[in-house]
Structures are given as structure tokens and as C-alpha cells.
Design a protein around this motif. Sequence first.
Motif, PDB file in Angstrom:
ATOM      1  N   LYS A  89       0.812  -1.218   0.000  1.00  0.00           N
ATOM      2  CA  LYS A  89       0.000   0.000   0.000  1.00  0.00           C
ATOM      3  C   LYS A  89       0.846   1.270   0.000  1.00  0.00           C
ATOM      4  O   LYS A  89       0.431   2.297  -0.524  1.00  0.00           O
ATOM      5  CB  LYS A  89      -0.936   0.007   1.207  1.00  0.00           C
ATOM      6  CG  LYS A  89      -2.035  -1.042   1.162  1.00  0.00           C
ATOM      7  CD  LYS A  89      -2.888  -0.984   2.423  1.00  0.00           C
ATOM      8  CE  LYS A  89      -3.945  -2.074   2.426  1.00  0.00           C
ATOM      9  NZ  LYS A  89      -4.736  -2.053   3.674  1.00  0.00           N
ATOM     10  N   MET A  90       2.041   1.199   0.586  1.00  0.00           N
ATOM     11  CA  MET A  90       2.893   2.386   0.664  1.00  0.00           C
ATOM     12  C   MET A  90       3.256   2.882  -0.730  1.00  0.00           C
ATOM     13  O   MET A  90       3.360   4.097  -0.959  1.00  0.00           O
ATOM     14  CB  MET A  90       4.150   2.085   1.475  1.00  0.00           C
ATOM     15  CG  MET A  90       4.942   3.318   1.872  1.00  0.00           C
ATOM     16  SD  MET A  90       4.026   4.350   3.053  1.00  0.00           S
ATOM     17  CE  MET A  90       5.196   5.657   3.351  1.00  0.00           C
ATOM     18  N   GLU A  91       3.438   1.964  -1.665  1.00  0.00           N
ATOM     19  CA  GLU A  91       3.784   2.362  -3.026  1.00  0.00           C
ATOM     20  C   GLU A  91       2.655   3.173  -3.647  1.00  0.00           C
ATOM     21  O   GLU A  91       2.889   4.201  -4.304  1.00  0.00           O
ATOM     22  CB  GLU A  91       4.099   1.126  -3.871  1.00  0.00           C
ATOM     23  CG  GLU A  91       5.314   0.351  -3.363  1.00  0.00           C
ATOM     24  CD  GLU A  91       5.706  -0.798  -4.278  1.00  0.00           C
ATOM     25  OE1 GLU A  91       5.062  -0.966  -5.342  1.00  0.00           O
ATOM     26  OE2 GLU A  91       6.656  -1.523  -3.937  1.00  0.00           O
ATOM     27  N   PHE A  92       1.429   2.718  -3.454  1.00  0.00           N
ATOM     28  CA  PHE A  92       0.262   3.438  -3.965  1.00  0.00           C
ATOM     29  C   PHE A  92       0.148   4.805  -3.303  1.00  0.00           C
ATOM     30  O   PHE A  92      -0.106   5.811  -3.965  1.00  0.00           O
ATOM     31  CB  PHE A  92      -0.996   2.611  -3.705  1.00  0.00           C
ATOM     32  CG  PHE A  92      -2.284   3.320  -4.019  1.00  0.00           C
ATOM     33  CD1 PHE A  92      -2.771   3.370  -5.318  1.00  0.00           C
ATOM     34  CD2 PHE A  92      -3.018   3.949  -3.012  1.00  0.00           C
ATOM     35  CE1 PHE A  92      -3.964   4.029  -5.609  1.00  0.00           C
ATOM     36  CE2 PHE A  92      -4.209   4.606  -3.296  1.00  0.00           C
ATOM     37  CZ  PHE A  92      -4.677   4.647  -4.601  1.00  0.00           C
ATOM     38  N   ILE A  93       0.339   4.843  -1.982  1.00  0.00           N
ATOM     39  CA  ILE A  93       0.226   6.094  -1.234  1.00  0.00           C
ATOM     40  C   ILE A  93       1.249   7.112  -1.721  1.00  0.00           C
ATOM     41  O   ILE A  93       0.932   8.288  -1.931  1.00  0.00           O
ATOM     42  CB  ILE A  93       0.389   5.828   0.273  1.00  0.00           C
ATOM     43  CG1 ILE A  93      -0.819   5.050   0.807  1.00  0.00           C
ATOM     44  CG2 ILE A  93       0.571   7.134   1.050  1.00  0.00           C
ATOM     45  CD1 ILE A  93      -0.639   4.507   2.209  1.00  0.00           C
ATOM     46  N   ILE A  94       2.491   6.675  -1.918  1.00  0.00           N
ATOM     47  CA  ILE A  94       3.542   7.581  -2.397  1.00  0.00           C
ATOM     48  C   ILE A  94       3.198   8.127  -3.778  1.00  0.00           C
ATOM     49  O   ILE A  94       3.297   9.337  -4.024  1.00  0.00           O
ATOM     50  CB  ILE A  94       4.900   6.858  -2.426  1.00  0.00           C
ATOM     51  CG1 ILE A  94       5.377   6.590  -0.998  1.00  0.00           C
ATOM     52  CG2 ILE A  94       5.945   7.673  -3.200  1.00  0.00           C
ATOM     53  CD1 ILE A  94       6.539   5.635  -0.904  1.00  0.00           C
TER      54      ILE A  94
END
Length: 245
Positions: A89-94
Amino acid sequence: MHHFFVSPDKVNEQDIIINGPDVNHIKNVLRMKTGEEILISDGQGQDYLCVISSMDEEKVIASITDKNYSGTELKTRIWLFQALPKNDKMEFIIQKAVELGAYAIVPVKTSRCVVKLDEKKAQTKLKRWNAISESAAKQSRRSIIPEVLKPMNFADALLYADRFDMNIIPYENYKDMEQTVKTLENIEEMKDIGIFIGPEGGFAEDEIEKAMALSVHPISLGRRILRTETAGMSILSVLMFRLER
């Protein structure tokens, strides 16, 4: 129009030199020719409208046609302090945070974070996260590449943000929408704002208390409970809309 980043030392009075992987991308992937227009940013907020004047195997030289090209950066720098989420999810958030104008993203380890990163894994993740930020910055024509900083624990993140003009923390148990509106009324006059977003299980009560003790303002994002990957996007959208006026 294709967008590329260079370091400031590659910018000359009349032209800009592009080196590295972008040379192959321009020549062999995009198959661009001399005379084509491109946008180049120095990563520090300055944009240049250019025309490709020459290229070889090692470099592309672009002549500057407009040094005053209107940039895309917000006047206020928004720092997203994102509690480490599960999976990727961190990749999407970034990616989405960069598109919405975040100045920098800080991964934060909170008490309810499930993800545990050792030093080696954190370095690998950090390299990947910054590559995603660069790609998103190019796609959205940002003038800078927002940095993804090294993960911090919650206490260190609060101290890091203490120098900002204002810090806010969306909290599901805070219901005062009227005060939320008042909190966000004067953001246009601020230089740096920190946003603290909790993990899947939310912030622990003692973390909220620590934040408020350091003058972090609790705000409401409405009556619904948002996922961690949605909460940051929600408040970033609100701030971007206000700051773009």
C-alpha cells in the motif's frame, strides 16, 4: 510533452545537458528527434521549456526556450507522515501523494503498525519508494522530486515536525467539523504543514495525546471511517484545492 529531471549543475545559460538512463529513453524508447519540445526540471523548483538540439550515445543537449515556464508546485510545502501500512500500500500512497502535491513523504512506525522493517529491508524499500516518487513526479509534471525519507518512529516524527507552521492529525474520534474548517482556514499563509496519518488500526490514544501535547491539531475527515491509504489522499486533496486558488 515529455518531462525530465536533471541536477542543477547540468543547467547552463543557454542549454541543458541530459545524461544517464534518460538518454536511452529519449533516443530508443521515445524515439524523439532534434527539434522536439521537452520540459526539464532541476529538482529544486525551477522548470525550463526546451527544444532538443543534439544527441549522441552519451548525452542529449536541449536548448532553453523559456526560463520562466509556469511551475506546478504549491506555495505551501506539505509533509505527509504516513504510518507504515501492510503489503504494498505504501507504493500506492507515495504515487498518489506526489500527484497531489506532497513535498515529502515520511514513513512512520506507530504502535499499531504490523509492518516491521529491519535496516537492510528499510534501505531496499527506501530505494524503491524514491523511484516511485520520481516516476510520479515526471508523470504529474512536478518541479521537484518529493523525497521519501528514512522511516521514523512516531515520537521522532513529532519532534521532526515541531518546526513546521502547523501540524494536523486526522482522527476518527474527533467529530468537530466546524473546528476542522477553522483549523484549515489560513493554510495559504503557511510555509510548511505536516499531516499525520495512522495505520490500519488507527492511532493509539496515547499517541493522539502526545501529538496534541505538541500542538498537533486533530481534525475530522467526515462521518465515515477511511482506510489508511484513503485518509491521506482525502486531506491532501482538500489542501491542494485550497492552495491552488
